[in-house]
Design an enzyme around this catalytic site. Sequence first.
Site, PDB file in Angstrom:
ATOM      1  N   ASP A 183      -7.065  17.701 -15.201  1.00 47.16           N
ATOM      2  CA  ASP A 183      -7.373  16.325 -15.589  1.00 47.16           C
ATOM      3  C   ASP A 183      -7.010  16.213 -17.072  1.00 47.16           C
ATOM      4  OD1 ASP A 183      -8.540  13.960 -16.505  1.00 47.16           O
ATOM      5  OD2 ASP A 183     -10.204  14.065 -15.085  1.00 47.16           O
ATOM      6  N   ARG A 204       0.844  -1.214   0.000  1.00 48.00           N
ATOM      7  CA  ARG A 204       0.000   0.000   0.000  1.00 48.00           C
ATOM      8  C   ARG A 204       0.871   1.253   0.000  1.00 48.00           C
ATOM      9  NH1 ARG A 204      -1.735   2.318   4.382  1.00 48.00           N
ATOM     10  NH2 ARG A 204      -1.934   0.408   5.596  1.00 48.00           N
ATOM     11  N   LYS A 232      -8.027   4.955 -19.524  1.00 53.15           N
ATOM     12  CA  LYS A 232      -8.267   5.445 -20.889  1.00 53.15           C
ATOM     13  C   LYS A 232      -7.003   5.309 -21.752  1.00 53.15           C
ATOM     14  CE  LYS A 232     -12.319   6.568 -19.216  1.00 53.15           C
ATOM     15  NZ  LYS A 232     -12.313   6.248 -17.822  1.00 53.15           N
ATOM     16  N   TYR A 292     -15.907  15.444 -15.868  1.00 54.07           N
ATOM     17  CA  TYR A 292     -16.446  14.094 -15.724  1.00 54.07           C
ATOM     18  C   TYR A 292     -17.450  14.094 -14.547  1.00 54.07           C
ATOM     19  CZ  TYR A 292     -16.426   9.069 -14.815  1.00 54.07           C
ATOM     20  OH  TYR A 292     -16.794   7.775 -14.607  1.00 54.07           O
TER      21      TYR A 292
HETATM   22  N1  PLP Z   1     -11.567  11.819 -15.496  1.00 52.57           N
HETATM   23  C1  PLP Z   1     -12.085  11.683 -16.731  1.00 52.57           C
HETATM   24  C2  PLP Z   1     -11.914  12.787 -17.727  1.00 52.57           C
HETATM   25  C3  PLP Z   1     -12.778  10.528 -17.072  1.00 52.57           C
HETATM   26  O1  PLP Z   1     -13.288  10.409 -18.314  1.00 52.57           O
HETATM   27  C4  PLP Z   1     -12.943   9.501 -16.098  1.00 52.57           C
HETATM   28  C5  PLP Z   1     -13.677   8.275 -16.426  1.00 52.57           C
HETATM   29  O2  PLP Z   1     -14.355   8.187 -17.423  1.00 52.57           O
HETATM   30  C6  PLP Z   1     -12.393   9.695 -14.817  1.00 52.57           C
HETATM   31  C7  PLP Z   1     -11.703  10.860 -14.552  1.00 52.57           C
HETATM   32  C8  PLP Z   1     -12.545   8.647 -13.744  1.00 52.57           C
HETATM   33  O3  PLP Z   1     -11.742   7.552 -14.038  1.00 52.57           O
HETATM   34  P1  PLP Z   1     -12.033   6.022 -13.586  1.00 52.57           P
HETATM   35  O4  PLP Z   1     -13.273   5.593 -14.311  1.00 52.57           O
HETATM   36  O5  PLP Z   1     -10.796   5.315 -13.997  1.00 52.57           O
HETATM   37  O6  PLP Z   1     -12.247   6.031 -12.114  1.00 52.57           O
END
Ligand code: PLP
Length: 394
Positions: free
Chosen positions: A183, A58, A208, A111
């Site tokens: 992000d 961890r 992604k 998101y």
């Molecule tokens: N940030 C963006 C732009 C995303 O598209 C996503 C998921 O689709 C996330 C964060 C969250 O990621 P996760 O689904 O891996 O938890």
Amino acid sequence: MDTQTKGFNTKLVHAGIREDAHGSVVTPIYQTSTFAFRNAQQGADRFAGREDGYIYTRIGNPTTAALEENVAQLENGFGATAMASGMGAVSTVYLALLNAGDHVVSTDSVYGPSRGLMEKHMSRFKVESTYVDTSDLENLRRAMRPATKLVYVETPSNPAMSVTDIRAAAEIAHAAGALLVVDNTFASPHLQKPLDLGADVVLHSVTKFINGHADIVGGIVVANTEALHKQLRAMLVNLGANMDPHQAYMVSRGLKTLALRVERAQENAQVVAGWLAKHPAIAWVRYVGLPSHPQFELARRQMSGPGSMIAFELKGGTEAGRVLMDNVHLAGLAVSLGGVETLISHPASMTHAGMAREDRLEAGITDGLVRLSVGIEDLEDIIQDLEQALARVH
Ligand code: PLP
């Protein structure tokens, strides 16, 4: 090999690899929860930070560390921390960098769960937030308050594809004594490097583009200073949303071809976006690589390519969206994006369903908005699939 001074593709393939006694060419999976100390003194030295080395998975693990070092180098950051999911990365950032009484300004079309976590949960700990269209910097300036400690920008945003000027957002945040977090999931470090443009922290859902094969969920955060890196890591260690070594191995494996995948998907997307824009069933197309995109020039300045995410609105609204999605065969009807396969989704009924309709529409996520993540398949097959499905839409 010291990869710090090497090019992006060399870093993708070589950065972070741990040498071992067997000469393993890639870092193997250290599938172990804990690491034995030679003696009590070594245990004490490791806990006190007097000696480098692993203690407990961890807290850190060589397979995960290999991935972290690789991504830190790709983003030109000080250090990275890998998490169990992209939302693990978002929650670690919020919890590490915010205190009760602080205020956050964020992109309105982030998101959905990144916004939900802030508005539904961080609010319980007296963190206030304001969501604005950060592609217009005046909105960001107006939303700043004396208590603003964090500006959280998603660019391009999911799914509205709005682009925010990272350099300008960093200046506005810093002038107010706040940090800028970006992000970077939609662009990937191949197309955009927010830390180079002044951001303090960059995060990814590695689910992604970074992993790119739709077989892993994961997240990563990269900080531009040692102090921020330590703060984020300390929070993660306590939060326990750490990435598993097997997961890290899979991500490292996928990451090596990031540039190849992103470039091929982008080539396809550029043609698909142009084709969609001329289709009679489509009201508008939002693609960073088309001059019709409102921030086309800005995107050209701060990104090295437009990527492979396309949003479009069907003239027939929600019902047309349903017909389109029920009739595609090659494109997978699934959330997520950035993999080698083409995926299609309907944000209003899926990723952003938890958002109030009013907020959703204000953020540009209309009822008939379709999101397309273009993959690396043959271009003709992607277009043919969309063509036959769109023929049924009226
Ligand atoms: N940030 C963006 C732009 C995303 O598209 C996503 C998921 O689709 C996330 C964060 C969250 O990621 P996760 O689904 O891996 O938890």
